[in-house]
Design a protein around this motif. Structure first.
Motif, short mmCIF file in Angstrom:
data_model
loop_
_atom_site.label_atom_id
_atom_site.label_comp_id
_atom_site.label_asym_id
_atom_site.label_seq_id
_atom_site.Cartn_x
_atom_site.Cartn_y
_atom_site.Cartn_z
N ILE A 253 0.90 -1.32 -0.01
CA ILE A 253 0.23 -0.12 0.63
C ILE A 253 1.20 0.99 -0.13
O ILE A 253 1.75 1.18 0.70
CB ILE A 253 -0.84 0.06 1.37
N THR A 254 0.80 2.47 -1.03
CA THR A 254 1.19 3.53 -0.76
C THR A 254 0.29 4.63 -0.54
O THR A 254 -0.92 4.22 -0.65
CB THR A 254 1.72 3.92 -2.71
N CYS A 255 1.34 6.11 0.16
CA CYS A 255 -0.24 7.11 -0.75
C CYS A 255 0.83 8.41 -0.66
O CYS A 255 0.59 9.00 -0.97
CB CYS A 255 -0.27 7.43 0.82
N CYS A 256 1.72 7.79 -2.43
CA CYS A 256 2.55 8.67 -2.87
C CYS A 256 2.47 7.98 -4.92
O CYS A 256 2.57 7.48 -4.33
CB CYS A 256 3.77 8.74 -2.33
N PRO A 257 1.51 8.70 -5.38
CA PRO A 257 1.90 8.03 -6.86
C PRO A 257 2.48 8.25 -7.48
O PRO A 257 3.28 7.28 -7.94
CB PRO A 257 0.37 8.58 -7.35
N THR A 258 3.65 8.80 -6.25
CA THR A 258 4.57 9.30 -7.50
C THR A 258 6.35 7.84 -7.71
O THR A 258 7.05 6.88 -7.95
CB THR A 258 5.77 10.15 -7.14
N CYS A 259 6.07 7.40 -6.04
CA CYS A 259 6.91 5.84 -5.53
C CYS A 259 6.05 4.37 -5.89
O CYS A 259 6.26 3.78 -6.47
CB CYS A 259 6.20 5.96 -4.20
N LYS A 260 4.50 5.17 -6.17
CA LYS A 260 3.99 3.46 -6.92
C LYS A 260 4.33 3.14 -8.18
O LYS A 260 4.71 2.60 -8.70
CB LYS A 260 2.42 3.54 -6.73
N TYR A 261 4.26 4.51 -9.12
CA TYR A 261 5.20 4.63 -10.13
C TYR A 261 5.83 4.03 -10.32
O TYR A 261 6.87 3.77 -11.33
CB TYR A 261 4.90 6.06 -10.61
N GLY A 262 7.14 4.59 -9.69
CA GLY A 262 8.81 3.94 -9.81
C GLY A 262 8.99 3.00 -9.22
O GLY A 262 9.36 2.23 -9.60
N LEU A 263 8.05 2.20 -8.27
CA LEU A 263 8.36 1.09 -7.56
C LEU A 263 7.49 -0.15 -8.05
O LEU A 263 7.62 -1.61 -8.64
CB LEU A 263 7.64 0.72 -6.03
N SER A 264 6.42 0.22 -9.47
CA SER A 264 5.69 -0.48 -10.10
C SER A 264 6.47 -0.77 -12.07
O SER A 264 6.98 -0.62 -12.07
CB SER A 264 4.17 -0.16 -9.89
N GLU A 265 4.80 0.45 -12.37
CA GLU A 265 5.40 0.72 -13.75
C GLU A 265 6.65 1.30 -13.69
O GLU A 265 7.49 0.20 -15.48
CB GLU A 265 4.43 1.45 -14.15
N MET A 266 6.81 2.29 -13.67
CA MET A 266 8.92 2.92 -14.27
C MET A 266 9.77 1.91 -13.29
O MET A 266 10.69 1.05 -14.87
CB MET A 266 8.60 4.37 -13.73
N GLY A 267 10.05 1.08 -12.10
CA GLY A 267 10.55 0.50 -11.91
C GLY A 267 10.69 -0.98 -12.75
O GLY A 267 11.65 -1.06 -12.82
N GLU A 268 9.34 -1.17 -13.28
CA GLU A 268 9.96 -2.97 -14.24
C GLU A 268 10.73 -2.44 -15.14
O GLU A 268 11.30 -3.07 -15.92
CB GLU A 268 8.24 -3.37 -14.44
#
Ligand code: SF4
Ligand code: SF4
Length: 409
Positions: A253-268
């Motif tokens: 669970i995150t509450c920061c959309p940039t962390c989410k993007y960094g750890l999922s879509e862009m991270g992948e």
């Protein structure tokens, strides 16, 4: 130099997809305010292409234009050709950084912040005192000779105890129905610790046990935006390793959309590694996974600022949360442009950056809103600053705070 041109040319396939149609102009916050072709994705792509075609000699100057970007992703979202502008700009920054090297002291601060998270947490009390003292000085503008544009800022302070230090560990819910990991990210770990506490308590209230990492490892996005892609990939891998070490967790669970993007879509995309556990925003989790029906019914006029990295098809989830669960008198913002924060953009180009938020604050005033909800700590910092500068009596916060206040009674 040849190596650099060769590396930039690796982006050719992605850049050739750009038809130079100009559709991205309309949604680019920078272009909309300065009408400069070098601000918009199409112009930036053309400049990079000219470098590797050998048509521009002043390669170092190109970095200036590639750097002057909010990395908001709005151009990618509207591009009819599916040009991956975010990937192009991050890679170009990395390559061009080899010419315009980052000053040694900046690199040292970045590496310490990324590689020594425990040290950062231990330094929280010192930073807390320093910032308290420093923010007064920022208002007095004494830093002007060294950091032009810092003057007049309203800074939200660093807390004396990092969230992960206080809440790190396993929080077992009564009648447990599921286990999740809560990833706070740097801003919640050091600044918005109340958001983190609210999220852990809300999840437990709904029967969800929560693992909180005892050390917060940065998602790495700040490094990526500074052209340090290898450091970014390292942070993504460290976080994924850490997530996978928690037994039985079904969501991160995150509450920061940039962390989410960094750890999922862009991270992948950057690491080629897809995390085994889905990364889910807290509001999406509450509405779509837990399907909560709680009603807070606050009598207040509220609005929502949607962060650029918050998935567009989930905006309705945030609106439902605010109108149905919180029950606010909702006034939609006409100006849904980027808040202008953009991480390091705000530090480098403060005047430009704050201009975006100031125009939003004007609308808060015009619509007489009492509360501005935004599910992003970066946007929250930026909008708090704008509201404070205009002397507005408005609270900028995450929607979970209103739910938490009801639950705790
Ligand atoms: S919308 Fe896409 S294809 Fe059109 S100019 Fe912008 S980046 Fe290129
Ligand atoms: S990422 Fe945002 S600021 Fe940068 S070019 Fe695209 S729309 Fe403009």
């Amino acid at each position: 130099m040849n190596d650099i041109i060769k590396e930039l040319a690796e982006l050719e396939e992605m850049m050739l997809q750009c038809m130079k149609c100009g559709t991205c102009q309309h949604d680019c916050p920078l272009y909309r305010t300065d009408r400069k072709e070098s601000s918009v994705a199409r112009g930036k792509i053309s400049l990079i292409q000219m470098v590797y075609d050998g048509k521009l000699e002043e390669t170092a100057n190109i970095l200036k234009h590639v750097d002057k970007c909010l990395l908001c992703g709005r151009c990618k979202n509207v591009c009819p050709s599916g040009v991956k502008t975010d990937e192009i700009f991050l890679k170009a920054r990395e390559v061009l950084r080899k010419i315009n090297k980052m000053p040694g002291w900046q690199k040292m601060i970045l590496k310490t912040a990324m590689d020594k998270p425990e040290l950062m947490a231990k330094m929280a009390p010192l930073m807390h005192i320093g910032l308290k003292f420093g923010s007064k000085k920022i208002k007095e503008d004494i830093y002007k000779p060294f950091l032009p544009g810092m003057g007049g800022r309203s800074v939200v302070g660093i807390k004396s105890k990092a969230f992960a230090k206080e809440f790190g560990g396993f929080h077992k819910a009564e009648n447990e129905r599921m286990k999740v990991i809560f990833y706070p990210g740097c801003a919640v770990n050091l600044i918005f610790t109340d958001w983190g506490k609210a999220i852990v308590e809300i999840l437990k209230y709904y029967g969800v046990s929560v693992f909180v990492p005892e050390t917060n490892i940065c998602c790495g996005i700040p490094a990526a935006t500074m052209g340090e892609l290898e450091l970014y990939k390292k942070k993504v891998n460290e976080n994924l390793d850490m997530f996978e070490s928690f037994d039985g967790a079904e969501h991160v669970i995150t509450c920061c959309p940039t962390c989410k993007y960094g750890l999922s879509e862009m991270g992948e995309k950057q690491t080629g590694r897809a995390g085994r556990i889905p990364v889910t925003d807290i509001l999406v989790f509450l509405k779509e996974v837990l399907k909560i029906e709680e009603k807070v019914e606050l009598e207040e006029t509220a609005t929502i600022h949607f962060p650029c990295h918050y998935e567009k098809d989930k905006h309705g989830v945030v609106e439902e949360f605010v109108t149905e669960n919180i029950g606010s008198d909702y006034k939609k913002l006409t100006n849904q442009s980027c808040c202008g924060f953009g991480g390091t953009f705000n530090i480098k180009y403060y005047e430009r950056s704050s201009g975006f938020a100031d125009s939003k604050a004007d609308e808060f005033q015009e619509k007489q809103v009492e509360k501005v909800y935004t599910p992003c700590p970066g946007c929250s910092l930026q909008l708090n600053d704008a509201a404070a500068k205009e002397g507005l009596d408005v609270v900028v916060t995450h929607p979970v705070i209103s739910l938490y206040n009801k639950i705790k009674g």
